[in-house]
Design a protein around this motif. Structure first.
Motif, short mmCIF file in Angstrom:
data_model
loop_
_atom_site.label_atom_id
_atom_site.label_comp_id
_atom_site.label_asym_id
_atom_site.label_seq_id
_atom_site.Cartn_x
_atom_site.Cartn_y
_atom_site.Cartn_z
N THR A 1 66.81 96.16 12.04
CA THR A 1 67.26 97.51 11.72
C THR A 1 67.56 97.65 10.23
O THR A 1 67.20 98.66 9.60
CB THR A 1 68.52 97.86 12.54
N GLU A 2 68.21 96.63 9.66
CA GLU A 2 68.61 96.69 8.25
C GLU A 2 67.41 96.62 7.31
O GLU A 2 67.30 97.37 6.35
CB GLU A 2 69.56 95.54 7.94
N LEU A 3 66.49 95.69 7.57
CA LEU A 3 65.40 95.43 6.64
C LEU A 3 64.09 96.13 7.01
O LEU A 3 63.16 96.17 6.21
CB LEU A 3 65.14 93.93 6.52
N LYS A 4 64.01 96.62 8.26
CA LYS A 4 62.81 97.31 8.71
C LYS A 4 61.56 96.45 8.53
O LYS A 4 60.54 96.88 7.99
CB LYS A 4 62.65 98.65 8.00
N LEU A 5 61.69 95.19 8.98
CA LEU A 5 60.59 94.23 8.91
C LEU A 5 60.25 93.74 10.31
O LEU A 5 61.12 93.69 11.18
CB LEU A 5 60.97 93.03 8.03
N PRO A 6 58.99 93.34 10.55
CA PRO A 6 58.66 92.73 11.84
C PRO A 6 59.47 91.46 12.05
O PRO A 6 59.84 90.77 11.09
CB PRO A 6 57.15 92.41 11.70
N ARG A 7 59.74 91.13 13.30
CA ARG A 7 60.58 89.97 13.60
C ARG A 7 59.94 88.69 13.05
O ARG A 7 60.65 87.77 12.62
CB ARG A 7 60.81 89.87 15.10
N ARG A 8 58.62 88.61 13.08
CA ARG A 8 57.95 87.42 12.54
C ARG A 8 58.28 87.24 11.06
O ARG A 8 58.55 86.13 10.60
CB ARG A 8 56.44 87.54 12.74
N GLU A 9 58.26 88.34 10.30
CA GLU A 9 58.59 88.27 8.88
C GLU A 9 60.05 87.88 8.68
O GLU A 9 60.38 87.13 7.75
CB GLU A 9 58.30 89.61 8.20
N LEU A 10 60.92 88.37 9.53
CA LEU A 10 62.34 88.02 9.42
C LEU A 10 62.55 86.52 9.65
O LEU A 10 63.32 85.87 8.93
CB LEU A 10 63.15 88.81 10.45
N LEU A 11 61.84 85.96 10.63
CA LEU A 11 61.98 84.53 10.91
C LEU A 11 61.44 83.69 9.76
O LEU A 11 62.01 82.64 9.43
CB LEU A 11 61.26 84.20 12.21
N LEU A 12 60.36 84.13 9.13
CA LEU A 12 59.84 83.42 7.97
C LEU A 12 60.86 83.42 6.83
O LEU A 12 61.02 82.42 6.13
CB LEU A 12 58.53 84.04 7.50
N ARG A 13 61.57 84.53 6.67
CA ARG A 13 62.60 84.61 5.64
C ARG A 13 63.80 83.73 5.97
O ARG A 13 64.40 83.12 5.09
CB ARG A 13 63.02 86.06 5.43
N ILE B 1 70.27 89.95 4.03
CA ILE B 1 70.25 89.05 5.19
C ILE B 1 71.56 88.29 5.29
O ILE B 1 72.15 88.17 6.37
CB ILE B 1 69.06 88.07 5.08
N LEU B 2 72.05 87.77 4.17
CA LEU B 2 73.29 87.02 4.18
C LEU B 2 74.48 87.89 4.59
O LEU B 2 75.40 87.41 5.26
CB LEU B 2 73.54 86.40 2.80
N ALA B 3 74.43 89.17 4.21
CA ALA B 3 75.50 90.08 4.62
C ALA B 3 75.52 90.24 6.13
O ALA B 3 76.58 90.25 6.77
CB ALA B 3 75.32 91.44 3.94
N VAL B 4 74.33 90.35 6.74
CA VAL B 4 74.25 90.46 8.20
C VAL B 4 74.72 89.18 8.86
O VAL B 4 75.44 89.20 9.87
CB VAL B 4 72.81 90.80 8.64
N LEU B 5 74.34 88.02 8.30
CA LEU B 5 74.78 86.74 8.85
C LEU B 5 76.30 86.61 8.81
O LEU B 5 76.92 86.09 9.74
CB LEU B 5 74.13 85.59 8.10
N GLN B 6 76.92 87.09 7.74
CA GLN B 6 78.37 87.03 7.63
C GLN B 6 79.05 87.91 8.68
O GLN B 6 80.17 87.64 9.10
CB GLN B 6 78.81 87.46 6.23
N GLN B 7 78.34 88.96 9.11
CA GLN B 7 78.87 89.85 10.14
C GLN B 7 78.55 89.34 11.55
O GLN B 7 78.81 90.04 12.53
CB GLN B 7 78.27 91.25 9.98
N ARG C 1 60.21 82.13 19.68
CA ARG C 1 61.02 81.04 20.22
C ARG C 1 60.70 79.71 19.52
O ARG C 1 61.61 78.92 19.24
CB ARG C 1 60.77 80.92 21.73
N LEU C 2 59.43 79.49 19.26
CA LEU C 2 59.04 78.24 18.59
C LEU C 2 59.59 78.17 17.17
O LEU C 2 60.04 77.11 16.73
CB LEU C 2 57.52 78.12 18.57
N ARG C 3 59.59 79.29 16.47
CA ARG C 3 60.12 79.29 15.10
C ARG C 3 61.63 79.04 15.10
O ARG C 3 62.16 78.33 14.25
CB ARG C 3 59.78 80.61 14.40
N LEU C 4 62.32 79.65 16.05
CA LEU C 4 63.76 79.41 16.17
C LEU C 4 64.03 77.94 16.51
O LEU C 4 64.92 77.31 15.92
CB LEU C 4 64.35 80.31 17.25
N MET C 5 63.24 77.41 17.43
CA MET C 5 63.42 76.01 17.82
C MET C 5 63.07 75.07 16.67
O MET C 5 63.69 74.01 16.52
CB MET C 5 62.57 75.68 19.04
#
Length: 335
Positions: A238-250, A223-229, A318-322
Motif C-alpha cells: 500500500t505504501e510503495l505501490k509495488l508488486p509483492r515480488r519487487e517488495l521481496l527483492l528489496r 520500508i524501514l518506517a513500515v518495519l518499525q511499525q 514463500r520461497l523468497r521469504l524462506m
C-alpha cells in the motif's frame, strides 16, 4: 548556517562569455542543505539558490549532491575543483562505453521493437524478468550494429558466453536479414562517435546512477518506517505501490546491507504450514538457495513450475521469504 563545501562551476556562453554558478553544502543544527546558485540576479534584484537537498542524512545528501553535479556537468558546466563524482570528470572513456553510447544514439527502432517482442516472449517462457534475458542497452546495440552471425554477436559488450549459448540463435534469426550501414569489428566507432555527444552521454550515465541510488534511499526509508511499525507485506504494498515480488527483492537487498527484516519475514512465514516450511528448508539445504526454480520443482513438483499467474507467484513469494530465513539461520549457525 556554515558552509561545509563550496565549488565554482563555469560554462561557455554566446559571445565568448562565461556563465558561472556555485555549488555548496551547508550545515546548521545537524541539518544539511545542498544549494546551487547561478550568477546574476532575478527581476527583484535577488539571487535565490536551487535547493537540491535538505535533511539529516549525510549519505542521502551526498547522493543528491553528486546527482545534481552530474546533471549540471552534462549541461556543459565544468567545476573548478574536480573529484565530486568519485572518479572525476567524464572525459575519456573505454571502447566498450563508446560502443554502448553509439548503439544507444543510433539504434534501429523497428529492429529494436522486434527484439523487445522476442525478449518478452522468451522471458515469459522462462518465467524470469525480461532484463535478465537482455537489457535495453544490449538490444539497442544489437539493433544499431545488426550482427549477422554468432561471431559478430559476441562482439556486443555484455553479451557473454551464457547469453550466446541460450539466446544467440534466436537473435540472429531476427538480425541476419536486416540491412546495416557498417560492418564488424566495431573499431570504427571511436572515430565516428561525436565527442560532445559522448561526453554528454557519459554524464547522463552518472546522473542515472545517482538518481537510482536516490530512489533506493527514499524507498529504503519508507520500508524501514513500515518495519518499525511492525507492518507486513500488505502495508508495504500500500505504501510503495509495488508488486509483492519487487517488495521481496528489496527486502532481500536490505538484508544484504545488514538491516534486520526477520520480524516481518517470520510474521509472513507463520501463514505457511510448518510441514511446507520444513520441505523448503530441506530442499535449500540439499540443492542450494541461489536459484529458486529447482527448489520450487523439488517441493511442489514439475507441474507447479509450469503454472502461470498468481498461483505460482504465491509459491515463489514463500520461497523468497524462506530463503531470507534460511540465510539468516545459516549465518547464525556459522557464528
Amino acid at each position: 548556517m556554515h558552509i561545509v563545501f563550496l565549488n565554482t562551476f563555469e560554462k561557455p556562453a554566446e559571445g565568448g562569455r562565461i556563465e558561472s554558478a556555485q555549488l555548496s553544502i551547508c550545515e546548521e543544527g545537524g541539518q544539511y542543505s545542498v544549494l546551487w546558485l547561478e550568477a546574476g540576479a532575478d527581476s527583484n534584484g535577488k539571487q535565490e539558490p536551487e535547493r537540491w537537498f535538505e535533511g539529516i542524512s549525510w549519505e542521502e545528501m551526498l547522493t543528491a549532491f553528486r546527482y545534481g553535479a552530474a546533471r549540471m556537468m552534462g549541461a556543459g558546466y565544468a567545476p573548478i575543483l574536480d573529484g565530486m563524482l568519485e572518479n572525476g570528470r567524464a572525459a575519456g572513456g573505454s571502447m566498450s562505453s563508446m560502443i554502448q553510447c553509439y548503439g544507444e544514439l543510433n539504434r534501429n527502432e523497428e529492429l529494436f521493437q522486434a527484439l523487445r517482442e522476442w525478449r518478452r516472449k522468451t522471458a515469459a517462457a522462462e518465467k524470469r524478468s525480461a532484463y535478465l534475458v537482455a537489457t535495453n542497452r544490449m538490444l539497442w546495440m544489437i539493433s544499431a550494429y545488426v550482427p549477422h552471425n554468432l561471431e559478430e554477436l559476441k562482439q556486443i559488450p555484455g553479451w557473454g558466453k551464457s547469453k550466446q549459448e541460450a539466446y544467440g540463435e534466436g537473435i540472429i534469426e531476427l538480425t541476419a536479414g536486416v540491412e546495416r550501414t557498417a560492418a564488424f569489428p566495431l573499431d570504427w566507432v571511436q572515430e565516428k562517435l561525436d565527442a560532445e555527444q559522448y561526453t554528454a552521454w557519459l554524464y547522463k550515465q552518472k546522473e542515472n546512477k545517482y538518481k537510482g541510488i536516490m530512489e533506493w534511499q527514499q524507498e529504503k526509508r519508507r520500508i524501514l518506517a513500515v518495519l518499525q511499525q511492525s507492518g507486513g507485506l500488505d502495508q508495504l504494498q500500500t505504501e510503495l505501490k509495488l508488486p509483492r515480488r519487487e517488495l521481496l527483492l528489496r527486502l532481500e537487498l536490505l538484508e544484504k546491507e545488514g538491516y534486520d527484516v526477520d520480524v516481518l519475514v517470520q510474521r509472513e512465514l507463520n501463514l505457511v504450514p510448518e510441514e511446507e516450511r520444513e520441505q523448503i528448508l530441506e530442499a535449500m539445504t540439499s540443492i542450494g538457495d541461489q536459484y529458486l526454480k529447482p527448489v520450487l520443482q523439488r517441493v511442489y513438483g514439475e507441474s507447479a513450475a509450469s503454472q502461470t499467474g498468481e498461483q505460482v507467484e504465491t509459491l515463489y513469494e514463500r520461497l523468497r521469504l524462506m530463503r531470507m530465513h534460511y540465510r539468516k539461520t545459516s549465518q547464525e549457525e556459522a557464528v
